[in-house]
Design an enzyme around this catalytic site. Structure first.
Site, mmCIF file in Angstrom:
data_model
loop_
_atom_site.group_PDB
_atom_site.id
_atom_site.type_symbol
_atom_site.label_atom_id
_atom_site.label_comp_id
_atom_site.label_asym_id
_atom_site.label_seq_id
_atom_site.Cartn_x
_atom_site.Cartn_y
_atom_site.Cartn_z
ATOM 1 N N THR A 96 0.848 -1.185 0.000
ATOM 2 C CA THR A 96 0.000 0.000 0.000
ATOM 3 C C THR A 96 0.885 1.237 0.000
ATOM 4 O O THR A 96 1.906 1.275 0.690
ATOM 5 C CB THR A 96 -0.955 0.012 1.219
ATOM 6 N N HIS B 183 2.768 -11.384 14.423
ATOM 7 C CA HIS B 183 3.865 -11.906 15.245
ATOM 8 C C HIS B 183 3.652 -13.366 15.622
ATOM 9 O O HIS B 183 4.581 -14.030 16.091
ATOM 10 C CB HIS B 183 3.984 -11.056 16.515
#
Length: 406
Positions: free
Chosen positions: A325, A377
């Site tokens: 993006t 994560h």
């Protein structure tokens, strides 16, 4: 007579919103001609009539939510007797009296309430008195969303409409506020972004890239590139190539979680975020690893054009293994991108800004870009995330390596 139904759209899409009726009652329509535009979670779809004739009735209004398979319009044969069809139940203005449901003899307060067929159907199923529903529409029209938001209660035998209307929130007349219902796409974007934040262990790591070399190379090659390929050489092809190379070295960034499993993807379908009037969409550059710079630029240009013209298909946006993006086109200097769907990584590009940087023992003014990698994560540790972003930085700062490797 022929019924116009909401067609099968995609496996994950079960309903849509009437965005715009392209034909009105009394108008003739040819077989295969578009009659309505539907807005879905992902794209807008135009529905055709399977029969030629005259539009007899519209069974849903613009803004109504409709389900796959639901009848939304009726088309009849073109004849004198049908040249002036009865007005559709959905064509009720603020000044018009509500049309009673077919087959209804007595008029209860619910019958006198201005409501869409979908709202009436849902109210019957839930046992809700329409007259007791507070509409969001300032003109008093009850829609299915209003019924869904209303606490279910048995229909009272003699519930006057006036008290129910008195409970509606007053309309602002001073112009200080405007209430606007979210489009279906904006509702979906909001819902999915919130789901991502709540269901992932998202972290973001940052770095900065010296854009001197890639800008010099682009400036030197852009005319030759355009003459040869009939497409302009932009920064997105460099970043796409750099991302693909980094994904090959750090494969867990190109994966997703499925229950207790990690699915490693051995293909490189890169989503390119595009801003439109209806919201952000992410069409996919398929097999970006197999495309050269010109093919990537051409594909991005084609997809961006379809996005702006609202012509993207479900296939254009399905899947994707990683997303890029570019907030820099709007002047964003620094931001934290949010993961896209089930993907575990997204790269955020930002505006190029000249800043003083240390080059050896000297301070020079260089065109610099901050980049951000947001990642899940649960799958990706700091070592891989930092290594991935560092590799993207090194490749952009040495763009000849990308050209030679493409």
């Amino acid at each position: 007579m022929a019924e116009i139904k909401v067609p099968e759209l995609a496996e994950s899409i079960t309903e849509g919103t009437i965005a715009k009726w392209l034909k009105q009652p009394g108008e003739s329509i040819d077989k295969g001609e578009f009659i309505v535009e539907l807005e879905t979670d992902k794209v807008n779809v135009e529905v055709i009539s399977e029969e030629a004739g005259v539009v007899q009735e519209l069974l849903a209004a613009e803004g109504d939510t409709v389900e796959v398979g639901q009848v939304i319009a009726v088309v009849g044969e073109s004849s004198g007797a049908q040249s002036a069809p009865a007005p559709a139940a959905e064509e009720v203005s603020a000044a018009a009296a509500p049309v009673a449901e077919e087959g209804t003899v007595e008029q209860t307060s619910a019958d006198r309430t201005i409501a869409s067929p979908a709202a009436r159907k849902l109210a019957r199923e839930k046992g809700i008195n329409l007259a007791a529903v507070t509409p969001v529409d300032p003109m008093g029209r009850v829609r299915a969303q209003d019924v869904s938001a209303h606490n279910s209660a048995p229909i009272a035998p003699a519930a006057p409409a006036a008290p129910a209307k008195a409970t509606a929130a007053p309309v602002q007349e001073d112009g200080r506020e405007t209430r606007e219902r979210m489009t279906r796409r904006r509702q979906t974007i909001a819902k999915r972004l919130l789901e991502v934040r709540q269901s992932t262990a998202m972290l973001t790591t940052f770095n900065e890239i010296d854009m001197t070399a890639v800008m010099e190379l682009r400036s030197r090659k852009k005319d030759e590139f355009y003459d040869k390929n009939d497409v302009r050489l932009g920064f997105m092809s460099f970043f796409t190539k750099a991302v693909v190379a980094a994904l090959k070295k750090y494969p867990y960034v190109n994966s997703e979680i499925d229950g207790d499993d990690i699915i490693l993807k051995h293909y490189y379908d890169i989503g390119i975020a595009v801003s439109t009037e209806g919201g952000l969409v992410v069409p996919i550059v398929r097999d970006a690893d197999r495309k050269n710079f010109a093919e990537i630029e051409s594909t991005i240009g084609e997809l961006a054009g379809k996005a702006r013209d609202n012509k993207l298909t479900i296939a254009d946006m399905s899947g994707g293994s990683f997303t890029i993006t570019n907030g820099g086109v709007f002047g964003s200097l620094f931001s934290t991108p949010i993961l896209n769907g089930t993907q575990v990584g997204i790269l955020g590009m930002h505006t190029i800004q000249k800043r003083p940087v240390a080059v050896g023992d000297n301070v020079e003014i260089r065109p610099m870009m901050y980049v951000a990698l947001s990642y899940d994560h649960r799958v990706i540790d700091g070592k891989d995330s930092v290594g991935f972003l560092k590799m993207v930085k090194e490749l952009i700062e040495n763009p000849e390596d990308l050209l030679l490797g493409s």
